[in-house]
Write a protein that holds these residues in place. Structure first.
Motif, PDB file in Angstrom:
ATOM      1  N   SER A 129      -0.693  -1.711 -17.704  1.00  0.00           N
ATOM      2  CA  SER A 129      -0.377  -1.142 -16.393  1.00  0.00           C
ATOM      3  C   SER A 129       0.420  -2.157 -15.584  1.00  0.00           C
ATOM      4  CB  SER A 129      -1.646  -0.720 -15.657  1.00  0.00           C
ATOM      5  OG  SER A 129      -2.453  -1.825 -15.396  1.00  0.00           O
ATOM      6  N   SER A 130       1.029  -1.681 -14.530  1.00  0.00           N
ATOM      7  CA  SER A 130       1.904  -2.541 -13.733  1.00  0.00           C
ATOM      8  C   SER A 130       1.136  -3.708 -13.110  1.00  0.00           C
ATOM      9  CB  SER A 130       2.566  -1.722 -12.620  1.00  0.00           C
ATOM     10  OG  SER A 130       1.597  -1.319 -11.673  1.00  0.00           O
ATOM     11  N   GLY A 131       1.846  -4.769 -12.853  1.00  0.00           N
ATOM     12  CA  GLY A 131       1.242  -5.916 -12.190  1.00  0.00           C
ATOM     13  C   GLY A 131       0.701  -5.543 -10.821  1.00  0.00           C
ATOM     14  N   PHE A 132       1.417  -4.645 -10.137  1.00  0.00           N
ATOM     15  CA  PHE A 132       0.944  -4.164  -8.840  1.00  0.00           C
ATOM     16  C   PHE A 132      -0.444  -3.561  -8.964  1.00  0.00           C
ATOM     17  CE2 PHE A 132       0.318  -0.192  -6.477  1.00  0.00           C
ATOM     18  CZ  PHE A 132       0.081  -0.725  -5.219  1.00  0.00           C
ATOM     19  N   ALA A 133      -0.649  -2.735  -9.996  1.00  0.00           N
ATOM     20  CA  ALA A 133      -1.944  -2.066 -10.166  1.00  0.00           C
ATOM     21  C   ALA A 133      -3.036  -3.084 -10.466  1.00  0.00           C
ATOM     22  CB  ALA A 133      -1.860  -1.029 -11.280  1.00  0.00           C
ATOM     23  N   THR A 163      -7.563  -5.648  -6.442  1.00  0.00           N
ATOM     24  CA  THR A 163      -8.385  -6.753  -5.933  1.00  0.00           C
ATOM     25  C   THR A 163      -8.115  -7.056  -4.462  1.00  0.00           C
ATOM     26  OG1 THR A 163      -6.789  -8.482  -6.527  1.00  0.00           O
ATOM     27  CG2 THR A 163      -8.363  -7.805  -8.228  1.00  0.00           C
ATOM     28  N   MET A 164      -7.183  -6.337  -3.851  1.00  0.00           N
ATOM     29  CA  MET A 164      -6.796  -6.612  -2.464  1.00  0.00           C
ATOM     30  C   MET A 164      -7.874  -6.157  -1.472  1.00  0.00           C
ATOM     31  SD  MET A 164      -4.012  -8.129  -2.335  1.00  0.00           S
ATOM     32  CE  MET A 164      -2.934  -8.686  -3.612  1.00  0.00           C
ATOM     33  N   PRO A 165      -7.973  -6.859  -0.340  1.00  0.00           N
ATOM     34  CA  PRO A 165      -8.958  -6.468   0.666  1.00  0.00           C
ATOM     35  C   PRO A 165      -8.580  -5.184   1.416  1.00  0.00           C
ATOM     36  CG  PRO A 165      -7.764  -8.429   1.390  1.00  0.00           C
ATOM     37  CD  PRO A 165      -7.311  -8.119  -0.008  1.00  0.00           C
ATOM     38  N   ASP A 166      -7.297  -4.828   1.412  1.00  0.00           N
ATOM     39  CA  ASP A 166      -6.845  -3.626   2.127  1.00  0.00           C
ATOM     40  C   ASP A 166      -7.231  -2.371   1.332  1.00  0.00           C
ATOM     41  OD1 ASP A 166      -5.484  -1.783   3.727  1.00  0.00           O
ATOM     42  OD2 ASP A 166      -3.559  -2.177   2.753  1.00  0.00           O
ATOM     43  N   ARG A 196      -4.006   2.881  -3.697  1.00  0.00           N
ATOM     44  CA  ARG A 196      -2.708   3.104  -4.342  1.00  0.00           C
ATOM     45  C   ARG A 196      -2.669   2.440  -5.714  1.00  0.00           C
ATOM     46  NH1 ARG A 196      -0.423   1.989   0.954  1.00  0.00           N
ATOM     47  NH2 ARG A 196       0.013  -0.096   0.188  1.00  0.00           N
ATOM     48  N   ALA A 197      -3.197   1.228  -5.790  1.00  0.00           N
ATOM     49  CA  ALA A 197      -3.215   0.514  -7.066  1.00  0.00           C
ATOM     50  C   ALA A 197      -4.116   1.217  -8.075  1.00  0.00           C
ATOM     51  CB  ALA A 197      -3.687  -0.925  -6.849  1.00  0.00           C
ATOM     52  N   ALA A 198      -5.261   1.692  -7.634  1.00  0.00           N
ATOM     53  CA  ALA A 198      -6.181   2.389  -8.528  1.00  0.00           C
ATOM     54  C   ALA A 198      -5.553   3.674  -9.052  1.00  0.00           C
ATOM     55  CB  ALA A 198      -7.495   2.688  -7.812  1.00  0.00           C
ATOM     56  N   ARG A 199      -4.834   4.392  -8.189  1.00  0.00           N
ATOM     57  CA  ARG A 199      -4.162   5.617  -8.637  1.00  0.00           C
ATOM     58  C   ARG A 199      -3.069   5.300  -9.657  1.00  0.00           C
ATOM     59  NH1 ARG A 199      -5.780   9.949  -5.847  1.00  0.00           N
ATOM     60  NH2 ARG A 199      -6.725   9.608  -3.815  1.00  0.00           N
ATOM     61  N   ASP A 200      -2.344   4.227  -9.418  1.00  0.00           N
ATOM     62  CA  ASP A 200      -1.298   3.812 -10.352  1.00  0.00           C
ATOM     63  C   ASP A 200      -1.908   3.463 -11.715  1.00  0.00           C
ATOM     64  OD1 ASP A 200       1.521   3.058 -10.860  1.00  0.00           O
ATOM     65  OD2 ASP A 200       0.654   1.056 -11.099  1.00  0.00           O
ATOM     66  N   MET A 201      -2.995   2.713 -11.709  1.00  0.00           N
ATOM     67  CA  MET A 201      -3.648   2.338 -12.954  1.00  0.00           C
ATOM     68  C   MET A 201      -4.234   3.567 -13.651  1.00  0.00           C
ATOM     69  SD  MET A 201      -6.534  -0.545 -13.772  1.00  0.00           S
ATOM     70  CE  MET A 201      -5.456  -1.889 -13.341  1.00  0.00           C
ATOM     71  N   ALA A 202      -4.815   4.468 -12.880  1.00  0.00           N
ATOM     72  CA  ALA A 202      -5.390   5.691 -13.453  1.00  0.00           C
ATOM     73  C   ALA A 202      -4.304   6.533 -14.124  1.00  0.00           C
ATOM     74  CB  ALA A 202      -6.103   6.496 -12.374  1.00  0.00           C
ATOM     75  N   GLN A 203      -3.107   6.593 -13.528  1.00  0.00           N
ATOM     76  CA  GLN A 203      -2.009   7.333 -14.143  1.00  0.00           C
ATOM     77  C   GLN A 203      -1.615   6.712 -15.475  1.00  0.00           C
ATOM     78  OE1 GLN A 203       1.025   7.472 -11.006  1.00  0.00           O
ATOM     79  NE2 GLN A 203       0.971   9.692 -11.227  1.00  0.00           N
ATOM     80  N   THR A 204      -1.578   5.389 -15.524  1.00  0.00           N
ATOM     81  CA  THR A 204      -1.240   4.699 -16.763  1.00  0.00           C
ATOM     82  C   THR A 204      -2.280   4.986 -17.843  1.00  0.00           C
ATOM     83  OG1 THR A 204      -0.160   2.917 -15.518  1.00  0.00           O
ATOM     84  CG2 THR A 204      -0.766   2.439 -17.789  1.00  0.00           C
TER      85      THR A 204
END
Length: 62
Positions: free
Chosen positions: A15-19, A24-27, A33-41
């Motif tokens: 998965s992307s580095g962003f994901a 792990t980001m506090p925001d 958004r990152a979790a959705r990106d990883m879930a799509q992958t």
């Protein structure tokens, strides 16, 4: 759809580095958004499992 842990692990690592960093980001918005990106992958990888070993192919020694 199979849920092979090896396929899921491979999907997470590809998965992307962003994901991978974003979850792990506090925001909370960034994490979502990152979790959705990883879930799509992961979902895409589960829909297209890796090809199985072809017995007709010769294994080459390394």
């Amino acid at each position: 759809m199979t849920c092979d842990p090896e396929i899921i692990a491979e999907a997470i690592l590809s998965s992307s580095g962003f994901a991978r960093v974003g979850i792990t980001m506090p925001d909370p918005d960034m994490r979502e958004r990152a979790a959705r990106d990883m879930a799509q992958t992961i979902a895409a990888r589960l829909d297209r499992p890796p090809p199985s070993h072809d017995a007709r192919q010769i294994t080459l020694p390394l």
